[in-house]
Design a protein around this motif. Structure first.
Motif, PDB file in Angstrom:
ATOM      1  N   TYR A  16       0.790  -1.279  -0.026  1.00 48.45           N
ATOM      2  CA  TYR A  16      -0.029  -0.006   0.006  1.00 48.45           C
ATOM      3  C   TYR A  16       0.807   1.339   0.044  1.00 48.45           C
ATOM      4  N   GLU A  17       1.746   1.285   0.664  1.00 48.99           N
ATOM      5  CA  GLU A  17       2.694   2.508   0.905  1.00 48.99           C
ATOM      6  C   GLU A  17       4.164   2.084   1.267  1.00 48.99           C
ATOM      7  N   VAL A  18       5.153   2.759   0.945  1.00 49.67           N
ATOM      8  CA  VAL A  18       6.667   2.642   1.226  1.00 49.67           C
ATOM      9  C   VAL A  18       7.177   3.964   1.729  1.00 49.67           C
ATOM     10  N   ASP A  19       8.155   4.042   2.678  1.00 52.15           N
ATOM     11  CA  ASP A  19       8.627   5.249   3.037  1.00 52.15           C
ATOM     12  C   ASP A  19      10.112   4.693   3.499  1.00 52.15           C
ATOM     13  N   ILE A  20      10.935   5.337   2.948  1.00 49.22           N
ATOM     14  CA  ILE A  20      12.145   5.116   3.062  1.00 49.22           C
ATOM     15  C   ILE A  20      12.835   6.413   4.100  1.00 49.22           C
ATOM     16  N   ALA A  21      13.142   6.031   5.320  1.00 52.23           N
ATOM     17  CA  ALA A  21      13.376   7.157   6.293  1.00 52.23           C
ATOM     18  C   ALA A  21      14.420   6.988   7.088  1.00 52.23           C
ATOM     19  N   PRO A  24      17.183  11.477  12.530  1.00 48.05           N
ATOM     20  CA  PRO A  24      18.058  12.585  12.608  1.00 48.05           C
ATOM     21  C   PRO A  24      19.444  11.983  13.164  1.00 48.05           C
ATOM     22  N   PRO A  25      20.318  12.197  12.565  1.00 43.12           N
ATOM     23  CA  PRO A  25      20.952  13.041  11.381  1.00 43.12           C
ATOM     24  C   PRO A  25      20.936  12.605  10.178  1.00 43.12           C
ATOM     25  N   GLY A  26      20.469  11.661   9.944  1.00 45.60           N
ATOM     26  CA  GLY A  26      19.897  10.847   8.484  1.00 45.60           C
ATOM     27  C   GLY A  26      20.897  10.078   7.830  1.00 45.60           C
ATOM     28  N   LYS A  27      21.803   9.581   8.628  1.00 44.48           N
ATOM     29  CA  LYS A  27      22.924   8.716   7.858  1.00 44.48           C
ATOM     30  C   LYS A  27      22.554   7.312   7.557  1.00 44.48           C
ATOM     31  N   THR A  28      21.442   6.790   8.553  1.00 45.47           N
ATOM     32  CA  THR A  28      21.046   5.297   8.205  1.00 45.47           C
ATOM     33  C   THR A  28      19.604   5.146   8.141  1.00 45.47           C
ATOM     34  N   PHE A  29      19.161   4.653   6.954  1.00 48.20           N
ATOM     35  CA  PHE A  29      17.849   4.646   6.753  1.00 48.20           C
ATOM     36  C   PHE A  29      17.166   3.387   7.062  1.00 48.20           C
ATOM     37  N   GLY A  30      16.138   3.545   7.067  1.00 51.27           N
ATOM     38  CA  GLY A  30      15.109   2.277   7.318  1.00 51.27           C
ATOM     39  C   GLY A  30      14.117   2.040   6.313  1.00 51.27           C
ATOM     40  N   VAL A  31      13.441   0.888   6.021  1.00 56.87           N
ATOM     41  CA  VAL A  31      12.363   0.803   5.107  1.00 56.87           C
ATOM     42  C   VAL A  31      11.216   0.649   5.831  1.00 56.87           C
ATOM     43  N   TYR A  32       9.931   1.166   5.647  1.00 56.81           N
ATOM     44  CA  TYR A  32       8.741   1.102   6.221  1.00 56.81           C
ATOM     45  C   TYR A  32       7.824   0.936   5.212  1.00 56.81           C
ATOM     46  N   MET A  33       7.084  -0.126   5.451  1.00 53.00           N
ATOM     47  CA  MET A  33       6.054  -0.537   4.394  1.00 53.00           C
ATOM     48  C   MET A  33       4.677  -0.983   5.014  1.00 53.00           C
ATOM     49  N   ALA A  34       3.798  -0.285   4.535  1.00 52.80           N
ATOM     50  CA  ALA A  34       2.014  -0.830   4.534  1.00 52.80           C
ATOM     51  C   ALA A  34       1.798  -1.903   3.699  1.00 52.80           C
ATOM     52  N   THR A  35       1.683  -3.157   4.063  1.00 54.19           N
ATOM     53  CA  THR A  35       1.506  -4.229   3.151  1.00 54.19           C
ATOM     54  C   THR A  35       0.076  -4.676   3.195  1.00 54.19           C
ATOM     55  N   ASP A  36      -0.358  -5.634   2.351  1.00 51.11           N
ATOM     56  CA  ASP A  36      -1.709  -6.593   2.573  1.00 51.11           C
ATOM     57  C   ASP A  36      -1.247  -7.696   2.878  1.00 51.11           C
ATOM     58  N   PRO A  37      -1.746  -8.183   4.203  1.00 45.40           N
ATOM     59  CA  PRO A  37      -1.247  -9.445   4.684  1.00 45.40           C
ATOM     60  C   PRO A  37      -1.938 -10.602   4.025  1.00 45.40           C
ATOM     61  N   ASP A  38      -3.018 -10.382   3.448  1.00 47.90           N
ATOM     62  CA  ASP A  38      -3.566 -11.191   2.524  1.00 47.90           C
ATOM     63  C   ASP A  38      -2.892 -11.738   1.235  1.00 47.90           C
ATOM     64  N   ASN A  39      -1.985 -10.826   0.784  1.00 47.27           N
ATOM     65  CA  ASN A  39      -1.236 -10.773  -0.421  1.00 47.27           C
ATOM     66  C   ASN A  39       0.124 -10.098  -0.365  1.00 47.27           C
ATOM     67  N   PRO A  40       1.149 -10.753   0.550  1.00 45.98           N
ATOM     68  CA  PRO A  40       2.186 -10.161   0.821  1.00 45.98           C
ATOM     69  C   PRO A  40       3.175 -10.189  -0.229  1.00 45.98           C
ATOM     70  N   THR A 109      11.751   7.964  -2.285  1.00 52.29           N
ATOM     71  CA  THR A 109      12.172   9.330  -2.230  1.00 52.29           C
ATOM     72  C   THR A 109      12.521   9.165  -0.530  1.00 52.29           C
ATOM     73  N   PRO A 110      14.044   9.031  -0.269  1.00 51.34           N
ATOM     74  CA  PRO A 110      14.310   8.801   1.077  1.00 51.34           C
ATOM     75  C   PRO A 110      14.178  10.514   1.689  1.00 51.34           C
ATOM     76  N   ARG A 111      13.964  10.187   3.023  1.00 50.74           N
ATOM     77  CA  ARG A 111      13.934  11.317   3.799  1.00 50.74           C
ATOM     78  C   ARG A 111      14.267  11.262   5.125  1.00 50.74           C
ATOM     79  N   VAL A 112      14.466  12.294   5.835  1.00 53.38           N
ATOM     80  CA  VAL A 112      14.794  12.461   7.407  1.00 53.38           C
ATOM     81  C   VAL A 112      13.762  12.752   8.105  1.00 53.38           C
ATOM     82  N   MET A 113      13.435  11.884   9.027  1.00 51.22           N
ATOM     83  CA  MET A 113      12.138  12.295  10.141  1.00 51.22           C
ATOM     84  C   MET A 113      12.624  13.585  10.845  1.00 51.22           C
ATOM     85  N   SER A 114      11.536  14.006  11.341  1.00 47.54           N
ATOM     86  CA  SER A 114      11.257  15.148  12.261  1.00 47.54           C
ATOM     87  C   SER A 114      11.897  14.422  13.563  1.00 47.54           C
ATOM     88  N   LEU A 115      12.292  15.204  14.311  1.00 42.58           N
ATOM     89  CA  LEU A 115      12.441  14.749  15.894  1.00 42.58           C
ATOM     90  C   LEU A 115      11.470  14.135  16.586  1.00 42.58           C
TER      91      LEU A 115
END
Length: 120
Positions: A16-21, A24-40, A109-115
């Motif tokens: 459904y959605e992907v966030d690469i975030a 701070p300070p924004g050097k190491t990114f994580g992958v955050y996904m909202a997925t369909d558990p019935d269709n992984p 689009t990678p981004r840095v989270m707010s504090l």
């Protein structure tokens, strides 16, 4: 949890959605996904694991539109201070992330989270 407007539209099969975030300070990114558990998104999950990303969070819920959602978070440790990524690791890891999602037609689009967001 990602802000998800609807479960009736996907960015790719099972996603459904992907966030690469990064926190701070924004050097190491994580992958955050909202997925369909019935269709992984099995191929994406396998590619992340093959790239060295480990699942650190999994939480399911029912969206307000009644669709099922599984939030997944992935991280990859680096060799810098506090397991952060050194510049060469960041370049290699971001190339892996970009390839995984470009291969399924998702632009990230990678981004840095707010504090406030990072430590909520």
């Amino acid at each position: 949890m990602l802000f998800l407007k609807t479960t009736s539209v996907t960015k790719a099969p099972g996603i459904y959605e992907v966030d690469i975030a990064a926190k701070p300070p924004g050097k190491t990114f994580g992958v955050y996904m909202a997925t369909d558990p019935d269709n992984p998104p099995t191929a994406v999950l396998q590619a992340l694991a093959a790239g060295g990303f480990q699942q650190t969070h999994s939480s399911g819920y029912t969206h307000k539109d009644r669709g099922k959602v599984l939030d997944l978070h992935f991280q990859k440790d680096g060799t810098d201070l506090f397991k952060g990524w050194k510049p060469e690791e960041a370049e290699a890891n971001m190339a892996i992330i970009n390839k995984i999602f470009t291969d399924i037609g998702v632009t990230v689009t990678p981004r840095v989270m707010s504090l406030a967001e990072a430590y909520a």
